[in-house]
Each structure stands twice: as structure tokens, then as C-alpha cells.
Design an enzyme around this catalytic site. Structure first.
Site, PDB file in Angstrom:
ATOM      1  N   LEU A  67      -3.693  12.216  45.736  1.00 36.89           N
ATOM      2  CA  LEU A  67      -3.232  11.523  46.931  1.00 36.89           C
ATOM      3  C   LEU A  67      -4.354  10.591  47.380  1.00 36.89           C
ATOM      4  CD1 LEU A  67      -1.166  11.219  49.260  1.00 36.89           C
ATOM      5  CD2 LEU A  67      -2.322  13.130  50.392  1.00 36.89           C
ATOM      6  N   SER A  68      -4.058   9.299  47.490  1.00 33.59           N
ATOM      7  CA  SER A  68      -5.093   8.320  47.843  1.00 33.59           C
ATOM      8  C   SER A  68      -5.712   8.629  49.197  1.00 33.59           C
ATOM      9  CB  SER A  68      -4.494   6.912  47.877  1.00 33.59           C
ATOM     10  OG  SER A  68      -4.073   6.501  46.599  1.00 33.59           O
ATOM     11  N   ALA A  69      -6.939   8.192  49.398  1.00 35.44           N
ATOM     12  CA  ALA A  69      -7.610   8.342  50.685  1.00 35.44           C
ATOM     13  C   ALA A  69      -6.801   7.643  51.776  1.00 35.44           C
ATOM     14  CB  ALA A  69      -9.009   7.744  50.617  1.00 35.44           C
TER      15      ALA A  69
END
Length: 216
Positions: A67-69
Site C-alpha cells: 500500500l503506497s505511502a
């Protein structure tokens, strides 16, 4: 002896994410801030990763995906300039967090995911996810006003650009000579161009590899 551990205050963590990560990184759209401040990010990561859900870094989801930042998503959505009622496609949706944020912003969202495991977890969370390869997009639901490629890619396929409505916008992290840059593109007629928003470390999506150059 019973060992007690404290339960993280996720509501406080969401507020801290908005104030200490999103705003300082230029996320200024009130709809983006409200949505990311209300959607429970911790629900979209594995139980063991929940304490990491609001850190300023990518979070492992399993099956080799992340999950991207928060800042990556926040910056892209701010620059994509969404409007309520628009139709959106999220490519590489994982467990569906980005799709949930767009839905909270009032968009009609379809999510595309190639991992059966992650797609199943997203459906359990109420996300409309279809399974399939990522690079071709999802032509059946086109055209889309907004397309979010939720991860870093080396190239953007013509098939996905064709699925944008005229005037539609696309956001992604494009890998250029080993550096991932957040870009937002716009389609006008048959033309498509994009601008770089910022450099950012985003997790790579499967597929989307540029063929190696032929040298002599």
C-alpha cells in the site's frame, strides 16, 4: 501472568497523518484531506501491519504487493482535480484503500486487481473489484473521467489512455531511469500529455515493464 498491550488510537493517527504528512507535502484539496482523514486505512492492511498503517512509508499487503505511502496518494488525487459524480478506475487496487478514498470523495469507482488474494480481501471490505491483468486496464467500464494507476510503472499502455474520457485525467508514478516520479496526464481528443508533480518512492506494480532497448 497476563501481558497487556495498548490498542493504537487509529483516529488520532489519521488526524496526525493529515496534519504532519499530507499538508506538508502539498495536499491541499479539502475533499482529499477529508476523505483520507475519515477512511480507516488500518482496515486495508493485514492485522500484523496495522500499527504501521499511518506511517510515511509503503505498507506490505502480502502477495508481493504494498500500500503506497499516504503522501503519494494524496498528492496524486490533489493534482488530478476530481469532482463528485465522476467515474474512476483504480488500476492495481490491492485491497481497495485508494478506491475507498475516491468513493468517499463522491466518485463512482471501479477497481482492477490482478491478485485474487488481495481482490477477495477488498471485496470483503465492500470494494467493487474486478480481477484481471493490470496493463490493459478495464475496457468494459470505459470511458472513465479519472484513472489512478496505484503504483509505480515503467510505461502507460495506450489501451489505458484510450479508456479515458475526453478531458479525463490519469495519475501514476512513472519510473524514469530508476526514479519514480508522480505524474498527472490529461487526454484531449486523441492526444495525451502529462506533467511531473514530484519525485516519490512508490511500490512497483506487476506488469508495465518497458521492453529493453536494443543496442548494437
Amino acid at each position: 501472568m497476563t501481558v497487556q498491550t495498548s490498542i493504537p488510537d487509529f483516529a488520532a493517527a489519521r488526524l496526525a497523518m493529515v496534519e504532519s504528512q499530507l499538508r506538508p507535502q502539498g495536499v491541499s484539496d479539502p475533499a482529499v484531506l477529508d476523505a483520507m482523514g475519515s477512511v480507516p486505512r488500518e482496515r486495508f492492511v493485514p492485522d500484523e501491519a496495522r500499527p504501521l498503517a499511518y506511517g510515511d512509508r509503503a505498507v506490505p499487503l502480502g502477495d508481493g504487493r504494498f500500500l503506497s505511502a499516504p503522501g503519494v496518494l494524496g498528492q496524486l488525487l490533489t493534482e488530478m482535480v476530481t469532482e463528485r459524480g465522476q467515474r474512476a478506475l483504480v488500476v492495481g487496487a490491492g485491497t481497495g484503500y485508494s478506491a475507498a478514498v475516491l468513493a468517499a470523495m463522491g466518485l463512482e469507482v471501479l477497481a482492477l486487481e490482478c491478485s485474487a488474494e488481495l481482490a477477495a480481501r477488498g471485496r470483503d471490505l465492500g470494494i467493487a473489484i474486478v480481477e484481471g491483468p493490470l496493463e490493459p486496464g478495464y475496457k468494459k467500464g470505459a470511458p472513465y473521467d479519472r484513472i489512478l494507476i496505484d503504483g509505480a510503472v515503467e510505461t502507460i499502455s495506450d489501451e489505458i489512455v484510450d479508456q479515458l474520457a475526453d478531458g479525463g485525467r490519469l495519475g501514476a508514478a512513472l519510473i524514469d531511469r530508476g526514479v519514480s516520479r508522480l505524474i498527472v496526464g490529461r487526454k484531449s481528443g486523441i492526444a495525451f500529455g502529462y506533467l511531473s508533480v514530484a519525485d516519490a518512492g512508490a511500490p512497483r506494480l506487476p506488469g508495465y515493464y518497458r521492453p529493453p532497448a536494443v543496442t548494437f
